[in-house]
Enzyme design. Structure first.
Site, short mmCIF file in Angstrom:
data_model
loop_
_atom_site.label_atom_id
_atom_site.label_comp_id
_atom_site.label_asym_id
_atom_site.label_seq_id
_atom_site.Cartn_x
_atom_site.Cartn_y
_atom_site.Cartn_z
N ASP A 236 -7.45 -1.57 -0.10
CA ASP A 236 -6.53 -2.57 0.43
C ASP A 236 -7.32 -3.86 0.55
O ASP A 236 -8.35 -3.90 1.23
CB ASP A 236 -6.03 -2.11 1.80
CG ASP A 236 -4.96 -3.02 2.39
OD1 ASP A 236 -4.09 -2.52 3.11
OD2 ASP A 236 -5.01 -4.24 2.13
N HIS B 173 -6.82 -1.04 8.07
CA HIS B 173 -5.85 -0.16 8.72
C HIS B 173 -5.97 1.28 8.21
O HIS B 173 -6.42 1.51 7.10
CB HIS B 173 -4.43 -0.66 8.43
CG HIS B 173 -4.24 -2.12 8.67
ND1 HIS B 173 -4.43 -3.07 7.69
CD2 HIS B 173 -3.89 -2.80 9.80
CE1 HIS B 173 -4.19 -4.28 8.19
NE2 HIS B 173 -3.87 -4.15 9.47
N ASP C 125 -6.99 -6.27 2.26
CA ASP C 125 -7.18 -6.72 3.64
C ASP C 125 -8.36 -6.04 4.34
O ASP C 125 -8.66 -6.33 5.51
CB ASP C 125 -5.90 -6.64 4.48
CG ASP C 125 -5.45 -5.23 4.83
OD1 ASP C 125 -4.23 -5.02 4.98
OD2 ASP C 125 -6.31 -4.32 4.99
N ASP D 160 -3.34 3.43 7.84
CA ASP D 160 -2.19 3.76 6.97
C ASP D 160 -1.81 5.23 7.05
O ASP D 160 -1.44 5.85 6.04
CB ASP D 160 -2.49 3.36 5.51
CG ASP D 160 -2.63 1.85 5.35
OD1 ASP D 160 -2.78 1.41 4.19
OD2 ASP D 160 -2.59 1.13 6.35
N ASP E 30 -9.96 -0.17 3.99
CA ASP E 30 -8.78 -0.83 4.57
C ASP E 30 -9.11 -1.26 6.00
O ASP E 30 -9.90 -0.60 6.68
CB ASP E 30 -7.64 0.20 4.59
CG ASP E 30 -6.24 -0.40 4.67
OD1 ASP E 30 -5.32 0.18 4.06
OD2 ASP E 30 -6.06 -1.44 5.35
N HIS F 247 0.78 -1.23 0.00
CA HIS F 247 0.00 0.00 0.00
C HIS F 247 0.81 1.29 0.00
O HIS F 247 0.25 2.36 -0.17
CB HIS F 247 -1.00 0.00 1.18
CG HIS F 247 -2.34 0.56 0.78
ND1 HIS F 247 -3.48 0.35 1.52
CD2 HIS F 247 -2.71 1.34 -0.27
CE1 HIS F 247 -4.50 0.96 0.94
NE2 HIS F 247 -4.06 1.58 -0.15
N HIS G 151 4.13 0.85 4.24
CA HIS G 151 2.74 0.61 3.81
C HIS G 151 1.75 1.04 4.89
O HIS G 151 0.55 1.12 4.62
CB HIS G 151 2.51 -0.84 3.36
CG HIS G 151 2.50 -1.85 4.49
ND1 HIS G 151 1.92 -3.08 4.34
CD2 HIS G 151 3.02 -1.81 5.75
CE1 HIS G 151 2.07 -3.78 5.47
NE2 HIS G 151 2.75 -3.03 6.34
N GLU H 124 -1.99 -4.80 -1.82
CA GLU H 124 -1.69 -5.79 -0.80
C GLU H 124 -2.05 -7.24 -1.14
O GLU H 124 -2.14 -8.07 -0.23
CB GLU H 124 -2.25 -5.37 0.56
CG GLU H 124 -1.66 -4.07 1.08
CD GLU H 124 -0.25 -4.21 1.70
OE1 GLU H 124 0.23 -5.34 1.84
OE2 GLU H 124 0.34 -3.18 2.04
N1 LIG Z 1 -0.50 -0.13 11.48
C1 LIG Z 1 0.48 -1.15 11.18
C2 LIG Z 1 -0.06 -2.02 10.04
C3 LIG Z 1 -0.02 -1.33 8.69
C4 LIG Z 1 -0.75 -2.13 7.61
C5 LIG Z 1 -0.55 -1.52 6.26
B1 LIG Z 1 -1.64 -1.92 5.18
O1 LIG Z 1 -2.92 -1.37 5.57
O2 LIG Z 1 -1.32 -1.34 3.93
O3 LIG Z 1 -1.79 -3.30 5.10
C6 LIG Z 1 0.82 -1.96 12.43
C7 LIG Z 1 -0.33 -2.72 12.97
N2 LIG Z 1 -0.13 -3.30 14.30
C8 LIG Z 1 0.94 -2.74 15.13
C9 LIG Z 1 0.95 -3.38 16.55
C10 LIG Z 1 1.00 -4.89 16.46
C11 LIG Z 1 -0.02 -5.46 15.50
C12 LIG Z 1 0.07 -4.77 14.15
C13 LIG Z 1 1.79 -0.52 10.81
O4 LIG Z 1 2.74 -1.30 10.64
O5 LIG Z 1 1.84 0.71 10.74
MN LIG Z 2 -3.40 -0.50 3.52
MN LIG Z 3 -4.47 -2.93 5.48
MN LIG Z 4 -1.28 -5.28 4.32
#
Ligand SMILES: N[C@](CCCC[B-](O)(O)O)(CCN1CCCCC1)C(=O)O
Ligand SMILES: [Mn+2]
Ligand SMILES: [Mn+2]
Ligand SMILES: [Mn+2]
Length: 304
Positions: free
Chosen positions: A227, A121, A229, A123, A119, A96, A136, A272
């Site tokens: 996304d 998330h 997901d 992001d 999504d 992403h 991402h 993704e």
């Molecule tokens: N918010 C997360 C996940 C990002 C997903 C990106 B996407 O939407 O493009 O797939 C971290 C999420 N979270 C952090 C604490 C432990 C569990 C995962 C991050 O790494 O920033």
């Molecule tokens: Mn995303």
């Molecule tokens: Mn996501």
């Molecule tokens: Mn992802």
């Protein structure tokens, strides 16, 4: 109508190899012929050849910042040219972080476009609020004007300018939002329809409210950043950060149909898809879901 398809084989925004094969997996799933089957004039521009750089900065909180920065510039150029040529752009990911370039490129062509971000998330982590350093999880923080004062210096992103106002973004499908992201969303008043709102109001009201929030006059070009997901993991198992309790395929199709019905959908990211995760059946399921969503973005309707 006319569609320009761009493969964005990027994986550097996250640590799990395989998203670079997302575009080819969707093509192998028959995407192009299915779009042509909708009567569209489809120009498949192939995959971007993303320059590979030796990362020169290892102490930056954002990982692979040079490669993602370079890719973002390439993606922006390609998306801009596609839209300026009069085609709706379909960008196939790839992780992403692709949205940094696709949204920026879209904004160069259509400065007043709005964003619907579908999504699990948000992001919108900055490099300093991210617990992973994976880019991402950061794309919107690079693009939203109101977030800029909170960003550290980010090398290799000189070509990408913040181009979005917080009021022009609406989320649908959130169910895994980090503390820093929650703070930013609340502070900036970014419109958000998490899975709680989807359960509470239903998808029809969420889509209606999201569109009205970002585009009350109903006259702005729309960027959909989808996304995979966002969908329930049962529908999209081959993705890097699955979260239970996602959108059904009916809800995903409904979002796509409603955006298509505006006639103002100008750029779509499908991010993704990671065909290296899960087994063959998981891959087929994920690719089929992705293609179904895309078909409904481009005119396929369940009513016929
Ligand atoms: N918010 C997360 C996940 C990002 C997903 C990106 B996407 O939407 O493009 O797939 C971290 C999420 N979270 C952090 C604490 C432990 C569990 C995962 C991050 O790494 O920033
Ligand atoms: Mn995303
Ligand atoms: Mn996501
Ligand atoms: Mn992802």
């Amino acid at each position: 109508s006319k569609v320009g398809v761009i493969g964005v084989p990027i994986h550097m925004g996250q640590p799990r190899p395989g998203t670079e094969h997302g575009p080819e997996a969707m093509r192998e799933g028959g995407l192009i012929s299915k779009l042509e089957g909708l009567g569209l004039d489809v120009e498949d521009q192939g995959d971007l050849f993303l320059e590979k750089h030796d990362e020169d900065i290892h102490d930056h909180p954002a990982k692979n910042v040079k490669n993602v920065g370079s890719a973002s510039s390439q993606i922006a150029d390609s998306v801009y040219n596609t839209i300026k040529s009069g085609r709706t752009c379909l960008a196939l990911g790839g992780d992403h972080s692709m949205a940094i370039g696709s949204i920026y490129g879209h904004s160069l062509a259509e400065p007043d476009h709005v964003v619907i971000w579908v999504d699990a998330h948000a992001d919108i982590n900055t490099p300093l609020t991210s617990s992973s350093g994976n880019m991402h999880g950061m794309p919107l923080s690079f693009l939203v004007k109101e977030v800029q004062p909170y960003l550290p210096d980010i090398p290799h992103f000189d070509n990408i300018k913040p181009c979005l106002s917080a009021k022009n973004i609406a989320y649908i499908g959130l169910r895994d939002v980090d503390p820093g992201e929650r703070y930013i969303i609340e502070k900036l008043g970014i419109h958000s329809f998490s899975m709680t709102e989807v359960d509470k109001f239903g998808i029809k009201d969420c889509v209606e409210k999201a569109l009205h929030a970002v585009d009350p006059e109903g006259n702005k070009p729309i960027h959909l950043s989808f996304d995979i997901d966002a969908l329930d993991p049962s529908l999209a198992p081959s993705t890097g950060t699955p979260v239970p309790g996602g959108l059904s395929i009916r809800e995903g199709n409904y979002i796509a149909e409603e955006l298509a019905a505006t006639g103002r959908l100008t750029c779509v990211d499908l991010a993704e898809v990671n065909p290296k995760l899960g087994n063959d059946r998981d891959n087929e399921t994920t690719v089929r879901s992705a293609i179904t969503i895309i078909q409904h973005c481009f005119g396929n309707r369940r009513q016929g």
